[in-house]
Design an enzyme around this catalytic site. Structure first.
Site, mmCIF file in Angstrom:
data_model
loop_
_atom_site.group_PDB
_atom_site.id
_atom_site.type_symbol
_atom_site.label_atom_id
_atom_site.label_comp_id
_atom_site.label_asym_id
_atom_site.label_seq_id
_atom_site.Cartn_x
_atom_site.Cartn_y
_atom_site.Cartn_z
ATOM 1 C CG PHE A 150 -1.668 1.155 1.590
ATOM 2 C CD1 PHE A 150 -2.347 1.903 0.638
ATOM 3 C CD2 PHE A 150 -1.729 1.560 2.927
ATOM 4 C CE1 PHE A 150 -3.071 3.039 1.013
ATOM 5 C CE2 PHE A 150 -2.449 2.685 3.308
ATOM 6 C CZ PHE A 150 -3.104 3.435 2.345
ATOM 7 C CB THR A 205 3.336 1.873 13.211
ATOM 8 O OG1 THR A 205 2.018 2.135 13.686
ATOM 9 C CG2 THR A 205 3.967 0.830 14.138
ATOM 10 C CG ASP A 206 0.179 5.901 15.286
ATOM 11 O OD1 ASP A 206 0.058 4.700 14.937
ATOM 12 O OD2 ASP A 206 -0.764 6.710 15.217
ATOM 13 C CD GLU A 207 -1.203 -0.068 15.418
ATOM 14 O OE1 GLU A 207 -1.027 -1.157 15.977
ATOM 15 O OE2 GLU A 207 -2.050 0.111 14.527
ATOM 16 C CE1 TYR A 234 2.672 -3.578 11.839
ATOM 17 C CE2 TYR A 234 1.328 -2.168 13.257
ATOM 18 C CZ TYR A 234 2.168 -2.324 12.167
ATOM 19 O OH TYR A 234 2.517 -1.231 11.404
ATOM 20 C CE LYS A 240 6.864 -1.229 11.524
ATOM 21 N NZ LYS A 240 7.464 -1.364 10.173
ATOM 22 C CG ASN A 244 -0.420 5.885 5.832
ATOM 23 O OD1 ASN A 244 0.408 6.026 4.964
ATOM 24 N ND2 ASN A 244 -0.177 6.243 7.072
ATOM 25 N N GLY A 290 -6.989 -6.578 23.170
ATOM 26 C CA GLY A 290 -5.931 -5.573 23.372
ATOM 27 C C GLY A 290 -6.103 -4.327 22.518
HETATM 28 P P1 NAD Z 1 1.276 -3.589 3.318
HETATM 29 O O1 NAD Z 1 0.912 -4.790 4.122
HETATM 30 O O2 NAD Z 1 0.269 -2.988 2.418
HETATM 31 O O3 NAD Z 1 2.561 -3.908 2.424
HETATM 32 C C1 NAD Z 1 3.668 -4.621 2.922
HETATM 33 C C2 NAD Z 1 4.540 -5.015 1.747
HETATM 34 O O4 NAD Z 1 5.677 -5.715 2.262
HETATM 35 C C3 NAD Z 1 3.844 -5.957 0.759
HETATM 36 O O5 NAD Z 1 4.089 -5.550 -0.567
HETATM 37 C C4 NAD Z 1 4.495 -7.317 1.038
HETATM 38 O O6 NAD Z 1 4.531 -8.152 -0.101
HETATM 39 C C5 NAD Z 1 5.884 -6.897 1.478
HETATM 40 N N1 NAD Z 1 6.514 -7.910 2.341
HETATM 41 C C6 NAD Z 1 5.957 -8.528 3.418
HETATM 42 N N2 NAD Z 1 6.834 -9.410 3.931
HETATM 43 C C7 NAD Z 1 7.962 -9.342 3.176
HETATM 44 C C8 NAD Z 1 9.224 -9.998 3.225
HETATM 45 N N3 NAD Z 1 9.490 -10.932 4.145
HETATM 46 N N4 NAD Z 1 10.156 -9.654 2.295
HETATM 47 C C9 NAD Z 1 9.890 -8.722 1.354
HETATM 48 N N5 NAD Z 1 8.716 -8.079 1.252
HETATM 49 C C10 NAD Z 1 7.759 -8.381 2.159
HETATM 50 O O7 NAD Z 1 1.829 -2.529 4.372
HETATM 51 P P2 NAD Z 1 1.656 -0.944 4.411
HETATM 52 O O8 NAD Z 1 0.380 -0.623 5.064
HETATM 53 O O9 NAD Z 1 1.982 -0.389 3.075
HETATM 54 O O10 NAD Z 1 2.821 -0.570 5.447
HETATM 55 C C11 NAD Z 1 4.158 -0.357 4.990
HETATM 56 C C12 NAD Z 1 5.025 -0.001 6.178
HETATM 57 O O11 NAD Z 1 4.533 1.179 6.804
HETATM 58 C C13 NAD Z 1 5.055 -1.076 7.262
HETATM 59 O O12 NAD Z 1 6.366 -1.141 7.772
HETATM 60 C C14 NAD Z 1 4.079 -0.573 8.312
HETATM 61 O O13 NAD Z 1 4.439 -1.038 9.586
HETATM 62 C C15 NAD Z 1 4.282 0.919 8.186
HETATM 63 N N6 NAD Z 1 3.095 1.750 8.545
HETATM 64 C C16 NAD Z 1 1.867 1.488 8.014
HETATM 65 C C17 NAD Z 1 0.795 2.326 8.316
HETATM 66 C C18 NAD Z 1 -0.589 2.115 7.742
HETATM 67 O O14 NAD Z 1 -1.519 2.821 8.127
HETATM 68 N N7 NAD Z 1 -0.782 1.202 6.802
HETATM 69 C C19 NAD Z 1 0.984 3.413 9.192
HETATM 70 C C20 NAD Z 1 2.262 3.625 9.740
HETATM 71 C C21 NAD Z 1 3.319 2.790 9.387
HETATM 72 O O1 DAU Z 2 -1.636 3.556 13.409
HETATM 73 C C1 DAU Z 2 -0.901 3.029 12.330
HETATM 74 C C2 DAU Z 2 -1.367 1.621 12.038
HETATM 75 O O2 DAU Z 2 -2.661 1.741 11.433
HETATM 76 C C3 DAU Z 2 -0.425 0.851 11.130
HETATM 77 O O3 DAU Z 2 0.806 0.686 11.763
HETATM 78 C C4 DAU Z 2 -1.014 -0.508 10.758
HETATM 79 O O4 DAU Z 2 -0.174 -1.162 9.829
HETATM 80 C C5 DAU Z 2 -2.381 -0.295 10.135
HETATM 81 O O5 DAU Z 2 -2.971 -1.540 9.868
HETATM 82 C C6 DAU Z 2 -3.279 0.534 11.056
HETATM 83 O O6 DAU Z 2 -3.630 -0.228 12.245
HETATM 84 P P1 DAU Z 2 -5.128 -0.229 12.839
HETATM 85 O O7 DAU Z 2 -5.289 -1.440 13.645
HETATM 86 O O8 DAU Z 2 -5.439 1.081 13.471
HETATM 87 O O9 DAU Z 2 -5.956 -0.293 11.440
HETATM 88 P P2 DAU Z 2 -7.261 -1.138 11.028
HETATM 89 O O10 DAU Z 2 -7.677 -0.625 9.689
HETATM 90 O O11 DAU Z 2 -7.073 -2.596 11.195
HETATM 91 O O12 DAU Z 2 -8.341 -0.652 12.101
HETATM 92 C C7 DAU Z 2 -8.691 0.705 12.254
HETATM 93 C C8 DAU Z 2 -9.692 0.791 13.404
HETATM 94 O O13 DAU Z 2 -10.925 0.174 13.000
HETATM 95 C C9 DAU Z 2 -9.262 0.036 14.661
HETATM 96 O O14 DAU Z 2 -9.729 0.747 15.804
HETATM 97 C C10 DAU Z 2 -9.987 -1.294 14.553
HETATM 98 C C11 DAU Z 2 -11.270 -0.937 13.835
HETATM 99 N N1 DAU Z 2 -11.841 -1.991 12.966
HETATM 100 C C12 DAU Z 2 -11.025 -2.551 12.019
HETATM 101 C C13 DAU Z 2 -11.511 -3.527 11.172
HETATM 102 C C14 DAU Z 2 -10.607 -4.167 10.141
HETATM 103 C C15 DAU Z 2 -13.172 -2.366 13.088
HETATM 104 O O15 DAU Z 2 -13.921 -1.825 13.943
HETATM 105 N N2 DAU Z 2 -13.647 -3.342 12.255
HETATM 106 C C16 DAU Z 2 -12.876 -3.950 11.307
HETATM 107 O O16 DAU Z 2 -13.363 -4.847 10.584
#
Ligand code: NAD
Ligand code: DAU
Length: 353
Positions: free
Chosen positions: A15, A133-135, A158, A162, A188, A291
């Site tokens: 993503f 991540t902020d988590e 997770y 991180k 995001n 959690g």
């Molecule tokens: P995502 O799950 O969409 O993408 C992860 C990518 O990593 C995929 O393309 C997957 O194929 C690749 N990958 C997984 N395991 C691998 C491995 N062993 N070797 C090589 N490639 C591998 O994740 P995302 O949401 O795009 O997040 C990207 C980064 O940003 C992560 O490190 C995540 O912790 C961080 N992040 C995400 C968010 C969010 O809201 N999505 C917010 C803050 C930080």
């Molecule tokens: O804060 C950054 C993080 O945000 C990233 O590090 C993670 O990679 C990313 O997955 C995201 O984590 P969250 O757990 O916050 O995202 P998620 O979309 O899974 O959930 C967002 C909120 O919605 C959370 O409070 C859980 C809730 N939720 C989620 C799903 C999938 C629901 O209520 N129902 C659902 O089906």
């Protein structure tokens, strides 16, 4: 063509990584961008189909945990920098299967750090950027914000994987002088997100008139950031951030889940020509995520004051753009939800509903 810099981006088919790669390819035609991605369920080369024939783009399929493979890439491309995004990223999956998070997020990161340390004979001009991540900061109450000084207090497999990788990245700075930088970002949203995360899952479910499983009472707060704003922040930090520093990135855009879901229902209904808000009947409160962190909120003063970065898009505008993208890109959605997706999803939610 001789390139000015060779940069390794890990997780570029995911993503956020796909938006980072697109930005770098277009903005820096003199950089060669090498995308290392394992193409797990979350990785999808379709996310990059508009730029994959660019002269300065190369894809390498492989595992960041594979030491020989990672070293062979460092030897082949003589990287100037690494922007490390590859990870297992979904909290619910980490609860089901922590080990894959430990392997990829911790061992994979150490493997990349070791490759950088041993292949970079001289650290001058090099940079290892770890995207986090902020988590890692845990859960906030009703008030307050995460700053770069907030102590780590991760709660899920997770976030603890991180947090662990963040600590190890900092240890390589203090112990070996590896030039590192870290950012911790909030939730995001936008195009190309796998439909297990809240927004793409719910948009797709509303479209197909399927249940919307809201965890607990829905009164959990997240700070939402437009994914392309995260990509511009990563660009700024990679180029202008200081070695050894951490930067928080956020959207100044807090929503309780249930409020966000109500607005989402209205926008999707509007875009589909349905009676506005009629999809709210699909909302079902289900068993909570174990959690479940109550509230995340970022204080992004440091990146604003030191690097001049701010989010560009306000929430409702970004939400509508997001909804429009998922409704328009039906082939993308069908592809990523083919195969085992439905089976996995049914299993994941079986004990919640
Ligand atoms: P995502 O799950 O969409 O993408 C992860 C990518 O990593 C995929 O393309 C997957 O194929 C690749 N990958 C997984 N395991 C691998 C491995 N062993 N070797 C090589 N490639 C591998 O994740 P995302 O949401 O795009 O997040 C990207 C980064 O940003 C992560 O490190 C995540 O912790 C961080 N992040 C995400 C968010 C969010 O809201 N999505 C917010 C803050 C930080
Ligand atoms: O804060 C950054 C993080 O945000 C990233 O590090 C993670 O990679 C990313 O997955 C995201 O984590 P969250 O757990 O916050 O995202 P998620 O979309 O899974 O959930 C967002 C909120 O919605 C959370 O409070 C859980 C809730 N939720 C989620 C799903 C999938 C629901 O209520 N129902 C659902 O089906």
């Amino acid at each position: 063509m001789a390139f000015e810099k060779n940069i390794l981006v890990t997780g570029g088919a995911g993503f956020i990584g796909s938006h980072v790669i697109r930005l770098l390819i277009n903005k820096y035609p003199t950089y060669r961008i090498v995308n290392l991605d394992l193409l797990t369920y979350a990785g999808n080369l379709e996310n990059l189909s508009d730029i994959d024939s660019a002269e300065n783009y190369t894809f390498e399929k492989g595992d960041i945990v594979d030491t020989d493979f990672v070293n062979s890439l460092f030897e082949k491309y003589d990287f100037d920098g690494v922007i490390h995004l590859a990870a297992e990223s979904h909290v619910d999956r980490s609860i089901e299967d922590p080990m894959s998070f430990i392997k990829t997020n911790i061992l994979g990161t150490v493997n990349l750090l070791n490759a950088a340390r041993s292949n970079w004979k001289d650290f001058t001009g090099k940079r290892f950027y770890h995207v986090s991540t902020d988590e890692v900061y845990g859960s906030l109450g009703e008030t307050g914000f995460f700053t770069e000084e907030t102590p780590y207090d991760p709660r899920s497999p997770y976030s603890s994987s991180k947090a662990s990788s963040d600590h190890i990245v900092r240890a390589y700075y203090h112990t070996y002088g590896l030039p590192i930088v870290i950012s911790n970002c909030s939730n995001n949203y936008g195009p190309n997100q796998f439909p297990e995360k809240l927004l793409p899952l719910f948009i797709n479910n509303i479209k197909h008139e399927k249940s919307l499983p809201v965890y607990g009472d829905g009164k959990y707060t997240r700070d939402w950031l437009w994914v392309m704003d995260h990509a511009t922040a990563i660009d700024v930090i990679y180029h202008d951030g200081k070695n050894g520093e951490t930067y928080n990135i956020g959207g100044n855009n807090e929503w309780q889940n249930i409020d966000l879901i109500h607005v989402l229902c209205e926008i999707v209904d509007d875009e589909l020509g349905r009676e506005k808000g009629s999809s709210k009947k699909l909302i079902h409160f289900v068993k909570d995520r174990p959690g479940h962190d109550k509230r995340y909120a970022i204080d992004a003063t440091k990146i604003k004051n030191e690097l001049g970065w701010e989010p560009s898009i306000q929430s409702e505008e970004g939400l509508r753009l997001t909804v429009q993208w998922y409704l328009k890109n039906t082939a993308w959605m069908e592809n990523v939800t083919s195969g085992n997706y439905q089976k996995y999803y049914d299993k994941m939610y079986a004990d919640r509903v």
